[in-house]
Design an enzyme around this catalytic site. Structure first.
Site, PDB file in Angstrom:
ATOM      1  N   GLU A 129      -4.748  -8.008  -0.753  1.00  0.00           N
ATOM      2  CA  GLU A 129      -5.194  -8.234   0.636  1.00  0.00           C
ATOM      3  C   GLU A 129      -6.042  -9.480   0.827  1.00  0.00           C
ATOM      4  OE1 GLU A 129      -6.938  -4.496   1.875  1.00  0.00           O
ATOM      5  OE2 GLU A 129      -5.107  -3.392   1.446  1.00  0.00           O
ATOM      6  N   ASN A 157      -0.393  -8.226  -3.677  1.00  0.00           N
ATOM      7  CA  ASN A 157      -0.162  -7.035  -2.844  1.00  0.00           C
ATOM      8  C   ASN A 157      -0.871  -7.178  -1.497  1.00  0.00           C
ATOM      9  OD1 ASN A 157       0.831  -4.221  -2.776  1.00  0.00           O
ATOM     10  ND2 ASN A 157      -1.344  -3.631  -2.759  1.00  0.00           N
ATOM     11  N   HIS A 182       2.468   0.262   5.232  1.00  0.00           N
ATOM     12  CA  HIS A 182       1.818   1.317   6.034  1.00  0.00           C
ATOM     13  C   HIS A 182       2.368   1.150   7.448  1.00  0.00           C
ATOM     14  CE1 HIS A 182      -0.925   2.420   2.842  1.00  0.00           C
ATOM     15  NE2 HIS A 182      -1.306   1.167   2.705  1.00  0.00           N
ATOM     16  N   GLU A 217       2.806   1.011  -1.024  1.00  0.00           N
ATOM     17  CA  GLU A 217       1.891   2.012  -0.447  1.00  0.00           C
ATOM     18  C   GLU A 217       2.531   2.672   0.768  1.00  0.00           C
ATOM     19  OE1 GLU A 217      -2.064   0.416   0.213  1.00  0.00           O
ATOM     20  OE2 GLU A 217      -2.019  -0.740  -1.638  1.00  0.00           O
ATOM     21  N   ASP A 257       3.774   4.680   3.739  1.00  0.00           N
ATOM     22  CA  ASP A 257       3.574   5.873   4.567  1.00  0.00           C
ATOM     23  C   ASP A 257       3.968   5.508   5.991  1.00  0.00           C
ATOM     24  OD1 ASP A 257       1.237   4.409   5.284  1.00  0.00           O
ATOM     25  OD2 ASP A 257      -0.095   5.765   4.218  1.00  0.00           O
TER      26      ASP A 257
END
Ligand code: 9MR
Length: 340
Positions: free
Chosen positions: A162, A204, A241, A268, A270
């Protein structure tokens, strides 16, 4: 695995089944791999992995661990390998909870994604106030020590997490790490490569799934620059996400990063929503990865909805709070099996 190796491994699976069943029942036809019944096994038949983020404090929950052991073949520590967890005091390292996850995964024959060696967030208290050359040295020391401790046990490290700004700038996020100099990310990658030469090294980030987003373009330019100058980077992790819509360009983004000569991993995943709509979005994401040869795995950020960082507002995972498979689970498994 390349295509040839994949066909060989499929042929071996089919041959093995045929041998086992000879004289008992009909032979499995050569060339048609049987549909797998778990996410990990099905993904493996396409040469990919299917993982989950795992929390050490949940490993004693039999439902949780039962699903983990059965369904997933890759594990990411949700918090236990972050800088605050592994170096709570300067140059004093603490691996208890991370080791619980790594040892559980390895004892079950699963691989591990390391998350994460460097991040502006979740820094230990002693690091938060640091700047400049002292911080740069502390960062290099942290990466060297943690990556060396786990040398040989990590499939992929999220070396830097990030580091790009939200919004339209396409530039770096301001942070104490960024203020040590723009080269901090490449130094982090070179340090990780030296400490664990066998691990794939990933950058990432989130909100880099839409190809038209300035943040995606900024990360793309960095990876292109790293590849052109020989900075050791092997993959880009797209956190994924998602809300209730998946960017139409997601597969294009995966392909464009892959075309730079790096793997892409969905790290990650979701997705908000419920029922058929959520299932359809999970299917889209799975198919996007399957369509890109260098998209080599998918990880969901948790196991049951109730384990998610987004719960209770959002129930974004593949299993409900009781551990039952949701429609989204079936959509993912069917999409994987359709490619076997
Ligand atoms: O899921 C993690 C949550 O338990 C922690 O409180 C949080 C702390 O920053 O980090 C969450 O995981 C994040 C991941 O490490 C990086 N990408 C965003 C994830 C969700 O916030």
């Amino acid at each position: 695995m390349n295509l040839t190796a994949r066909s060989v491994s499929r042929a071996l699976i089919v041959t093995t089944l045929a041998v086992v069943t000879t004289g008992v029942t009909a032979l499995v036809p050569i060339g048609s791999a049987s549909a797998a019944s778990t996410l990990g096994a099905s993904a493996a038949q396409t040469g990919r992995y299917f993982g989950a983020a795992v929390a050490a404090h949940r490993l004693g929950d039999a439902t949780y661990t039962g699903i983990l052991n059965r369904e997933f073949d890759m594990v990411t520590a949700e918090n236990e390998m972050k800088m605050d967890a592994t170096e709570p005091n300067r140059n004093q390292f603490s691996y208890g909870n991370a080791d619980r996850i790594v040892n559980h995964a390895r004892s079950q024959g699963k691989r591990v994604r390391g998350h994460t060696l460097a991040w502006h967030s979740q820094q230990p208290g002693w690091m938060r106030g640091m700047e400049g050359s002292a911080l740069r040295s502390a960062l290099v020391n942290h990466i060297s020590k943690v990556a060396a401790y786990y040398r040989g046990k990590i499939y992929t490290w999220d070396v830097v997490n990030e580091a790009f700004a939200d919004g339209g700038s396409g530039g770096r996020r301001d942070s104490n790490l960024q203020r040590t100099g723009n080269d901090w990310i490449e130094v982090a990658f070179r340090t990780a490569r030296a400490a664990d030469p066998g691990a794939k090294l990933c950058y990432n980030d989130y909100s880099i799934e839409d190809w038209s987003a300035a943040k995606t373009q900024g990360v793309y330019r960095m990876v292109r620059d790293f590849k052109s100058r020989g900075v050791p980077i092997d993959c880009v992790g797209l956190q994924a996400h998602f809300g209730t819509g998946i960017p139409g360009s997601f597969q294009t983004t995966l392909q464009n990063f892959a075309s730079l000569g790096v793997d892409v991993q969905i790290t990650e995943l979701d997705i908000a929503g419920s029922g058929a709509q959520q299932a359809d979005n999970y299917r889209r994401v799975t198919q996007a990865c399957l369509a890109v040869a260098r998209c080599n795995g998918i990880t969901t950020w948790g196991i049951r909805d109730t384990d998610s960082w987004r719960y209770p507002g959002v129930s974004p995972l593949l299993f409900d709070g009781a551990g039952n498979k949701k429609p989204a689970y079936t959509a993912v498994l069917n999409a994987l099996n359709a490619r076997n």
